[in-house]
Each structure stands twice: as structure tokens, then as C-alpha cells.
Design an enzyme around this catalytic site. Structure first.
Site, short mmCIF file in Angstrom:
data_model
loop_
_atom_site.label_atom_id
_atom_site.label_comp_id
_atom_site.label_asym_id
_atom_site.label_seq_id
_atom_site.Cartn_x
_atom_site.Cartn_y
_atom_site.Cartn_z
N LYS A 39 1.08 -1.16 0.33
CA LYS A 39 -0.12 -0.16 0.31
C LYS A 39 0.63 1.44 0.04
O LYS A 39 0.02 2.52 -0.70
CB LYS A 39 -1.28 0.11 1.14
CG LYS A 39 -1.88 -1.67 1.40
CD LYS A 39 -3.07 -1.30 2.32
CE LYS A 39 -3.68 -2.52 3.14
NZ LYS A 39 -4.45 -3.11 1.21
N GLY A 40 1.74 0.86 0.51
CA GLY A 40 2.95 2.37 0.81
C GLY A 40 3.40 3.11 -0.45
O GLY A 40 3.21 3.85 -1.01
N GLY A 212 -18.37 5.38 -4.22
CA GLY A 212 -17.88 6.04 -4.04
C GLY A 212 -17.68 6.60 -2.96
O GLY A 212 -17.43 5.84 -2.15
N ASP A 233 -9.51 -5.30 -12.63
CA ASP A 233 -8.72 -5.43 -11.41
C ASP A 233 -8.90 -4.34 -10.07
O ASP A 233 -8.61 -2.51 -10.26
CB ASP A 233 -6.97 -5.35 -11.78
CG ASP A 233 -6.67 -5.52 -10.26
OD1 ASP A 233 -7.34 -6.28 -9.03
OD2 ASP A 233 -4.45 -5.74 -10.62
N ASP A 239 -5.33 2.93 -3.21
CA ASP A 239 -4.22 3.34 -2.29
C ASP A 239 -4.44 4.74 -3.82
O ASP A 239 -3.93 6.16 -3.84
CB ASP A 239 -3.44 2.39 -3.35
CG ASP A 239 -3.74 1.65 -2.07
OD1 ASP A 239 -3.49 1.33 -0.96
OD2 ASP A 239 -3.04 0.43 -2.33
N GLY A 274 -3.04 -4.96 -11.30
CA GLY A 274 -1.64 -4.60 -10.44
C GLY A 274 -2.25 -3.58 -10.21
O GLY A 274 -2.58 -2.11 -11.11
O1 RIB Z 1 -3.95 -1.89 -1.58
C1 RIB Z 1 -3.61 -3.27 -2.00
C2 RIB Z 1 -2.25 -4.07 -1.68
O2 RIB Z 1 -2.66 -4.52 -0.93
C3 RIB Z 1 -1.35 -4.84 -2.79
O3 RIB Z 1 -0.70 -3.96 -3.70
C4 RIB Z 1 -0.44 -5.92 -2.07
O4 RIB Z 1 0.52 -5.46 -1.82
C5 RIB Z 1 -1.63 -5.27 -0.64
O5 RIB Z 1 -0.59 -4.13 0.42
#
Ligand code: RIB
Length: 288
Positions: A39-40, A212, A233, A239, A274
Site C-alpha cells: 500500500k505504501g 463512491g 482489477d 491506494d 496490478g
Molecule cells: O492495496 C493493495 C495492496 O494491498 C496490494 O498491492 C498488496 O500488496 C496489499 O498490500
């Protein structure tokens, strides 16, 4: 504004299945991919492609994935400080079926990020205006990070994912808290999202998937709808939203406009497999 992201780096093993296997059952998967995630790192890569001034801190292990993860950040042109920790790099197992996903995360090196690392990050970057983090690194270190940023008067944007119950002191010190519904419920112990948004007076912004994003508009909770797109996906949608929102805040937008930017960025990411794959597309759309 200068943004510092302290967060996880993972390698994502993504596989597609028609349905989840039952206990004790073996099924065939359709295909698998190994992608860069965490996430980071996802938030930092996307934010960087929006051409904000961003610097990232994370950790990788001493296994083969560590090098791959490190090289990925270099290739994507992200300014980053990456520590090596003994043992495994963070790894996520992501199961995709019917346009949705289930994720299991092994924290690995992410869990070894400590207070010294955070002190070092602040020392190397004394001019930060905003700190962004999530909950995939060591929880004690996140508390330390938030305390430190708060005491220095730096804005904190926390994406409390994955869901854990959070000490109210952390919530108080955060400028914007961006959970999804599950995470909001784990933190505030209620599924009344409107009540959460109202009681937290504009601090909490809740992402609710296809529906939303809920935020406080004046004194009333309001949902800004997500865009109608063909989803490939949803991994990393949250993120990308956080990255777009942070970029908006850093550029001086009002909260509503920053949320709209977040929604725009997330809708681009969902059209690719991805979490980081869309970074060039994001760049193209926003930096014409
Ligand atoms: O938010 C998606 C992420 O969550 C993925 O990339 C995975 O690594 C998990 O951390």
C-alpha cells in the site's frame, strides 16, 4: 508542498480463479502474475506520477524479492529511501475472481521498520508538509510516526488499511483518516457510516467501493459517486484514491475537489491489472 510517505513494499502474487476453492479442495487457476505492490509503495508511485514532490520510506528483505522491489521503485523514478532488513520482503497473495479480490499479506521487512528508521527519515527530510501512511508496517512505528509528525505540526493522512482497531489518540492526531467501510467499522465500532462522518467533523473520508466516497459536506454526509468504468482489477483502488486525494490537498484544493481527484485517479487504476501498472497512464492524463 512536500509529501513524505512511510509505508509498505510488497511483491504481489496475483492469480485469477473462477471461484474460491472450498476447504480441502484443489482447483485450477486461470493465470497468475507477479506485480509490484504494497500500500505504501503503491500510493507513493501513483502520487509521484501526479508530479507531486514526494519522498518514500520503506523496507525490503534480504531475499530475491528485495532486489526486485528496490529496482521497481528506481525504474518508476520515485525518490525513495529503502532499508534492508534480514529475512523476507513483504508479500501479498491476491486472489482475483468475479471482478473482486481477496488479499493475504505477509508483512516481512515492513514489520521491522522501527523508530530509528523514522527518526532518520525526518532527519533526511526536514522540510515535509504532509506525512502519508497506512497500517501495513509495524504498528508501534506508525504510532511513533504520527506522534512525531503531529508534534512538528505536519499534516497526517492515514489510510488505516488493513483493518485493525485503532487507539483514539492516533485518530485525534491525524488530519484526514481515509478508511473503507470495513476499516471504518473496525475503528469506530459501528456500521453507521453517516454517524462516523458527522461525529468526526470532516476528518474521516470513507471509500465505499463502487458507490463512491462519503465525506462531510458542511454539516451533512454526502457521497461523491465513483466513475462508470469497465473494471479490470480493483487491487490498489484505495491506494490510488489516497494518492489523488493527497495530491489535491498538497496543491491547495478544497476537500471536495481533492476527493474528486482521488476518484479520477482510482478509476484509471481499476482499468489495469496490478496496483502500480497504471502509473504512466495517470501521468499522461494529469500532466498533459
Ligand atoms: O492495496 C493493495 C495492496 O494491498 C496490494 O498491492 C498488496 O500488496 C496489499 O498490500
Amino acid at each position: 508542498m512536500k509529501i513524505g510517505i512511510v509505508g509498505s513494499i510488497n511483491v504481489d502474487v496475483m492469480y485469477e480463479v473462477d471461484r474460491a476453492p472450498k476447504q480441502g479442495e484443489t482447483i485450477f487457476g486461470n493465470k497468475y502474475n507477479i506485480k509490484n505492490g504494497g500500500k505504501g509503495a503503491n500510493q507513493a508511485v501513483i502520487l509521484n506520477s501526479l508530479e507531486d514532490d514526494v519522498v518514500f520510506f520503506g523496507a525490503v528483505g534480504t531475499d530475491i524479492f528485495g532486489l526486485q522491489a528496490r529496482n521497481n521503485l528506481i525504474t518508476k523514478g520515485l525518490k525513495s529511501q529503502v532499508e534492508s532488513k534480514d529475512g523476507n520482503t513483504g508479500l501479498a497473495i491476491i486472489q482475483l475472481s468475479n471482478g473482486d479480490n481477496e488479499i493475504i499479506v505477509f508483512k516481512g521487512a515492513n514489520d521491522k521498520i522501527n523508530e530509528e528508521d523514522i527518526d532518520m527519515f525526518f532527519k533526511k527530510n526536514p522540510d515535509l508538509d504532509i506525512i502519508v501512511s497506512q497500517l501495513e508496517i509495524n504498528l508501534e512505528s506508525i504510532k511513533y510516526l504520527i506522534d512525531k509528525a503531529y508534534n512538528l505540526g505536519i499534516k497526517v493522512i492515514l489510510n488505516p488499511a488493513p483493518a485493525v482497531s485503532l487507539n483514539p489518540d492516533i485518530v485525534n492526531k491525524v488530519t484526514y483518516l481515509i478508511p473503507n467501510e470495513t476499516e471504518a467499522e473496525a475503528i469506530f465500532k459501528t456500521n453507521d457510516l453517516e454517524q462516523i462522518v458527522k461525529e468526526n467533523k470532516g476528518k474521516v473520508i470513507i471509500t465505499i467501493g463502487k458507490q463512491g466516497v462519503m465525506y462531510l459536506d458542511g454539516i451533512l454526509p454526502r457521497i461523491l459517486p465513483s466513475e462508470k468504468i469497465t473494471v479490470v482489477d480493483t487491487t490498489g483502488a484505495g491506494d490510488s484514491f489516497v494518492a489523488g486525494f493527497t495530491s489535491g490537498i498538497a496543491q491547495g484544493l478544497e476537500v471536495k475537489e481533492a476527493i474528486e481527484k482521488g476518484i479520477r485517479v482510482a478509476s484509471i487504476t481499476c482499468q489495469y491489472l496490478g496496483a502500480q501498472t497504471s502509473y504512466t497512464k495517470v501521468k499522461e492524463v494529469f500532466n498533459k
